[in-house]
Design an enzyme around this catalytic site. Structure first.
Site, mmCIF file in Angstrom:
data_model
loop_
_atom_site.group_PDB
_atom_site.id
_atom_site.type_symbol
_atom_site.label_atom_id
_atom_site.label_comp_id
_atom_site.label_asym_id
_atom_site.label_seq_id
_atom_site.Cartn_x
_atom_site.Cartn_y
_atom_site.Cartn_z
ATOM 1 N N CYS A 280 0.793 -1.238 0.000
ATOM 2 C CA CYS A 280 0.000 0.000 0.000
ATOM 3 C C CYS A 280 0.824 1.286 0.000
ATOM 4 C CB CYS A 280 -0.916 0.004 1.219
ATOM 5 S SG CYS A 280 -2.106 -1.330 1.180
HETATM 6 N N1 LIG Z 1 -2.813 -6.010 1.973
HETATM 7 C C1 LIG Z 1 -3.255 -4.981 2.678
HETATM 8 O O1 LIG Z 1 -2.875 -4.822 3.825
HETATM 9 C C2 LIG Z 1 -4.220 -3.956 2.108
HETATM 10 C C3 LIG Z 1 -4.788 -3.022 2.979
HETATM 11 C C4 LIG Z 1 -5.711 -2.107 2.490
HETATM 12 C C5 LIG Z 1 -6.022 -2.099 1.136
HETATM 13 N N2 LIG Z 1 -5.443 -3.005 0.286
HETATM 14 C C6 LIG Z 1 -5.860 -2.951 -1.117
HETATM 15 O O2 LIG Z 1 -6.707 -4.053 -1.379
HETATM 16 C C7 LIG Z 1 -6.497 -4.543 -2.707
HETATM 17 C C8 LIG Z 1 -6.145 -6.019 -2.668
HETATM 18 O O3 LIG Z 1 -4.923 -6.176 -1.968
HETATM 19 P P1 LIG Z 1 -4.445 -7.563 -1.378
HETATM 20 O O4 LIG Z 1 -3.317 -7.244 -0.471
HETATM 21 O O5 LIG Z 1 -5.584 -8.345 -0.859
HETATM 22 O O6 LIG Z 1 -3.896 -8.265 -2.709
HETATM 23 P P2 LIG Z 1 -3.515 -9.796 -2.899
HETATM 24 O O7 LIG Z 1 -2.543 -9.846 -4.027
HETATM 25 O O8 LIG Z 1 -3.179 -10.434 -1.599
HETATM 26 O O9 LIG Z 1 -4.880 -10.473 -3.381
HETATM 27 C C9 LIG Z 1 -5.506 -10.146 -4.560
HETATM 28 C C10 LIG Z 1 -6.134 -11.403 -5.141
HETATM 29 O O10 LIG Z 1 -6.830 -11.040 -6.315
HETATM 30 C C11 LIG Z 1 -6.663 -12.075 -7.266
HETATM 31 N N3 LIG Z 1 -6.973 -11.563 -8.595
HETATM 32 C C12 LIG Z 1 -6.192 -10.842 -9.432
HETATM 33 N N4 LIG Z 1 -6.868 -10.552 -10.554
HETATM 34 C C13 LIG Z 1 -8.096 -11.084 -10.433
HETATM 35 C C14 LIG Z 1 -9.237 -11.102 -11.264
HETATM 36 N N5 LIG Z 1 -9.245 -10.511 -12.471
HETATM 37 N N6 LIG Z 1 -10.328 -11.745 -10.810
HETATM 38 C C15 LIG Z 1 -10.327 -12.351 -9.596
HETATM 39 N N7 LIG Z 1 -9.271 -12.367 -8.755
HETATM 40 C C16 LIG Z 1 -8.168 -11.734 -9.177
HETATM 41 C C17 LIG Z 1 -5.246 -12.531 -7.067
HETATM 42 O O11 LIG Z 1 -5.024 -13.843 -7.591
HETATM 43 C C18 LIG Z 1 -5.121 -12.468 -5.534
HETATM 44 O O12 LIG Z 1 -5.473 -13.707 -4.946
HETATM 45 C C19 LIG Z 1 -5.421 -3.645 -3.307
HETATM 46 O O13 LIG Z 1 -6.043 -2.600 -4.003
HETATM 47 C C20 LIG Z 1 -4.717 -3.093 -2.095
HETATM 48 O O14 LIG Z 1 -4.121 -1.848 -2.356
HETATM 49 C C21 LIG Z 1 -4.555 -3.940 0.748
#
Ligand SMILES: NC(=O)c1ccc[n+]([C@@H]2O[C@H](COP(=O)([O-])OP(=O)(O)OC[C@H]3O[C@@H](n4cnc5c(N)ncnc54)[C@H](O)[C@@H]3O)[C@@H](O)[C@H]2O)c1
Length: 443
Positions: A280
């Site tokens: 992030c």
């Molecule tokens: N990790 C954190 O602490 C956090 C905190 C707040 C916000 N976010 C935001 O949340 C969002 C997700 O982050 P995350 O850390 O969970 O990511 P992540 O990479 O852990 O998980 C994302 C998932 O989405 C899947 N994916 C990708 N393309 C896809 C599609 N077209 N259809 C279905 N699934 C698909 C991936 O295979 C993966 O399993 C991002 O925008 C991030 O900035 C993350």
């Protein structure tokens, strides 16, 4: 209740189903954000379908196994027992009443928003959308994404937003490894495309979260999340700059921060480190930078913080080189053990970790690098970084073999008293050692 169109109000019907926990929840993107959400909905009695494009994740989840350290497999097995399924078959999204999108929003090679995952997801879902669903985007993104990108795609199916389908933006506030807060207790912002969308969105999240905070639009919700992350990036940049100044002046920045934090108002302590990491904070601010350009605005604070933070690994390596030099050694040929690959303490997430940059810089300068991290027995696969390394055990015998040990991530698993006793030189980027010792160099 009748809607203006004369049919029973879709909004009231959907709200009633959500309130009775009779609705089916679809979570798209089963990662650090999606998975805790799945568990929370399941634990509140909802039927949940998880969608992902990664077949390995689907296989693991279907067999009740977690791939995230702080998410217990036992909880997943229980969720499976309560009907949770993971699938790549997006046609099944039609059966869901709510579709919550939690897919990655990284930067591309030019450090500009890479909206591929969000757009692919909405394109995969759109053919299956039906009247009476709520769609919520949780991925961090620039203000305008929901109304400029998602809404037109949904409307192209002939679905009227606020009447047939309800569209909201509700940013995630997950803090991996933080045991003080859970998905349930972290207040959640929600902005709707229309007042009806907002009502449905607030109802959806109120079933699993103690406090939902409604805001007047999806853009406000999108900008709120960016403000939160930019606030962190800028303050970490500030404290990293303060660290460099304090170091020159022979002042311990950590002692300064501890002292300043005794002020009961108007000061928030941020910790300096070897640079920014995680999915992030190093990335999200540049979503705003990019969008602000469209409005002719230059985001100087963001750029400056980015400059300071991304320069930290170089500064740390400079401190390490100085310390080796003082011991009649060059970086070239020295054996250096980097402690911690994860971007933050006690998490198993290596994304954007400054440890990787430190390893790279040291290798470029001719050091023989190794790492130790209990969360990564083998150096993880990364798109841009290749190291054929395995984690070294952090034992007295191993530690004593290195010319320098660089503490990049202060995992609780490391024995810091042992390290102090056996390491020839420790470069401490995390303020682990409050006292001064001849073999410890703060950096
Ligand atoms: N990790 C954190 O602490 C956090 C905190 C707040 C916000 N976010 C935001 O949340 C969002 C997700 O982050 P995350 O850390 O969970 O990511 P992540 O990479 O852990 O998980 C994302 C998932 O989405 C899947 N994916 C990708 N393309 C896809 C599609 N077209 N259809 C279905 N699934 C698909 C991936 O295979 C993966 O399993 C991002 O925008 C991030 O900035 C993350």
């Amino acid at each position: 209740m009748k809607s203006a169109a004369g049919s029973p109000s879709r909004k009231s019907a959907l709200i009633a189903r959500l309130q009775k926990h009779r609705s089916v929840i679809g979570v798209v993107g089963l990662g650090y954000v999606g998975l805790p959400l799945v568990l929370r909905f399941v634990e509140q009695g909802f039927r949940v379908i998880g969608f992902d494009i990664d077949p390995t994740k689907i296989r693991l989840l279907q067999s009740g196994r977690s791939y995230i350290k702080h998410i217990d497999s036992a909880r997943l097995r229980q969720a499976r027992g309560k009907g949770f399924e993971a699938t790549a078959d997006f046609a099944r999204s039609r059966t869901a009443d709510a579709l919550i999108i939690c897919v990655p929003t990284p930067l591309d090679a030019h450090r500009e928003p890479d909206m591929r995952f969000v757009l692919d997801t909405i394109d995969a879902l759109t053919p299956h959308l039906r009247k009476g669903q709520v769609v919520s985007l949780e991925s961090t993104t620039y203000p305008g994404t929901t109304d400029e990108e998602l809404a037109p795609r949904i409307a192209s199916r002939g679905l009227r937003i606020g009447r047939d389908i309800f569209l909201v933006f509700s940013p995630e506030r997950e803090d991996p490894g933080n045991t003080r807060f859970s998905t349930q207790t972290i207040p959640k912002i929600c902005g709707g495309m229309t007042p009806a969308c907002l009502d449905v969105g607030v109802c959806l999240y109120s079933q699993i979260i103690d406090r939902v905070v409604p805001v007047s639009s999806t853009r406000v919700a999108e900008m709120t999340k960016l403000l939160e992350n930019i606030h962190r990036a800028v303050n970490i940049g500030l404290v990293n700059e303060m660290k460099i100044v304090a170091d020159r002046m022979g002042i311990d920045i950590h002692e300064v921060i501890r002292a300043a934090a005794t002020k009961p108002f108007g000061f928030v302590p941020y910790q300096p480190g070897p640079g920014l990491g995680g999915h992030c904070i190093p990335i999200d601010p540049f979503y705003l930078t990019w969008k602000a350009r469209e409005y002719g605005v230059h985001t100087r604070f963001i750029e400056l913080a980015g400059e300071v933070n991304s320069g930290m690994p170089e500064w740390v390596v400079g401190k390490l080189a100085e310390a080796l030099n003082a011991r009649q050694r060059a970086v070239r040929g020295s054996r250096v053990l980097v402690l911690g690959l994860a971007y933050k303490k006690d998490v198993d997430d290596p994304r954007e970790s400054p440890s990787v940059r430190l390893l790279e810089l040291l290798r470029e300068r001719g050091a023989k690098v190794s790492y130790s991290d209990p969360f990564f027995p083998v150096f993880p696969q990364m798109r841009e970084h290749v190291f054929a390394l395995r984690s070294q055990p952090c034992t007295p015998r191993v530690v004593a073999r290195y010319d320098a040990v660089l503490i990049a991530t202060n995992h609780s698993a490391f024995d810091y008293a042992m390290l102090r006793k056996h390491a020839r030189l420790i470069v401490d980027t995390r303020g682990v050692y409050p006292e001064r010792f001849p073999n410890i160099v703060p950096a």
